[in-house]
Design a protein around this motif. Sequence first.
Motif, short mmCIF file in Angstrom:
data_model
loop_
_atom_site.label_atom_id
_atom_site.label_comp_id
_atom_site.label_asym_id
_atom_site.label_seq_id
_atom_site.Cartn_x
_atom_site.Cartn_y
_atom_site.Cartn_z
N PRO A 89 44.71 30.70 32.94
CA PRO A 89 44.63 32.14 32.71
C PRO A 89 45.83 32.88 33.30
O PRO A 89 46.58 32.30 34.07
N ASP A 90 45.96 34.15 32.93
CA ASP A 90 47.15 34.87 33.38
C ASP A 90 47.04 35.26 34.85
O ASP A 90 45.99 35.14 35.48
N GLU A 129 38.18 36.53 44.87
CA GLU A 129 36.74 36.31 44.93
C GLU A 129 36.41 35.04 45.71
O GLU A 129 35.34 34.94 46.31
N LEU A 163 42.84 44.56 42.00
CA LEU A 163 42.34 43.22 41.75
C LEU A 163 42.28 42.36 43.02
O LEU A 163 41.74 41.26 42.99
N MET A 191 47.09 38.08 36.46
CA MET A 191 46.18 39.16 36.87
C MET A 191 44.75 38.63 37.03
O MET A 191 44.06 38.93 38.00
N ASP A 192 44.30 37.82 36.06
CA ASP A 192 42.97 37.24 36.18
C ASP A 192 42.88 36.30 37.38
O ASP A 192 41.87 36.27 38.09
N LEU A 193 43.96 35.55 37.61
CA LEU A 193 43.98 34.63 38.75
C LEU A 193 43.93 35.37 40.07
O LEU A 193 43.30 34.92 41.03
N CYS A 194 44.58 36.52 40.12
CA CYS A 194 44.55 37.33 41.34
C CYS A 194 43.12 37.68 41.69
O CYS A 194 42.68 37.52 42.84
N ARG A 195 42.37 38.13 40.70
CA ARG A 195 40.97 38.46 40.92
C ARG A 195 40.16 37.22 41.33
O ARG A 195 39.35 37.26 42.25
N ASP A 196 40.41 36.08 40.65
CA ASP A 196 39.66 34.86 40.93
C ASP A 196 39.95 34.32 42.34
O ASP A 196 39.03 33.89 43.05
#
Length: 236
Positions: free
Chosen positions: A60-61, A71, A95, A63-68
Amino acid sequence: MSLPLIVIAEAEPEARHEVRQSLEQSGFRALPAANANDIWKAMDSMAVGVVVLDAALRGPDGMDLCRDVRERSDVPIILVGANSSEVDRVVGLELGADDYMAKPYSPRELAARLRAVLRRRRNDRALGTRRPAEARFDGWTVDSSRREVIDPDGDRVELTAAEFSLLLVLLDHPQVVIARARLMELAGVRDTPSSDRSVDVLVSRLRRKLRHGGRAAPIVTVRGGEYLFSAVVDRR
């Protein structure tokens, strides 16, 4: 003491190589990562000091990885991206990133920001050993030695490294008005043209996480550029 390990999650192979070389010359250990799997493998098997994460990383990109990543861990994240607009910086901070750098950036600036993030983490841990480990307010419990925040229901609330640093500063100055510039200094936020906005975003994020049962977080904005932690803090 071992050198901190920096995971370099960069979309372009040549850039990964160049950043790794420059960081190693600056005294860091650097591990290149081409995708999410590389990041998870590193975090599962090693003590990662900071993740430098390219927003353009694919599948995934970034930005999504930053959130993941946020978390899953409180490891500091420096997000880098080709777009230096305020919108992108704010989205990255929202994020869970601790800092945002626009491309192209100099190796010297990256090294300085890494040192600032690591210094803030060390300061948090050192303060945790000098102050009473536990602080309570409005039914919340903060354990600085374990870096834990427990809500009034007994559930753990995850904070980023930057959010936790900010909370510790506020707990150290209850019912005292703190100017934004002073808050930046105490929390270890790097002084850049976007620093004011970065602090405001961090305060906003922390407020959301400290809401409970319909009760607002005890962080009050005073005169637009100052903040006040309004709760009574009990040290144990």
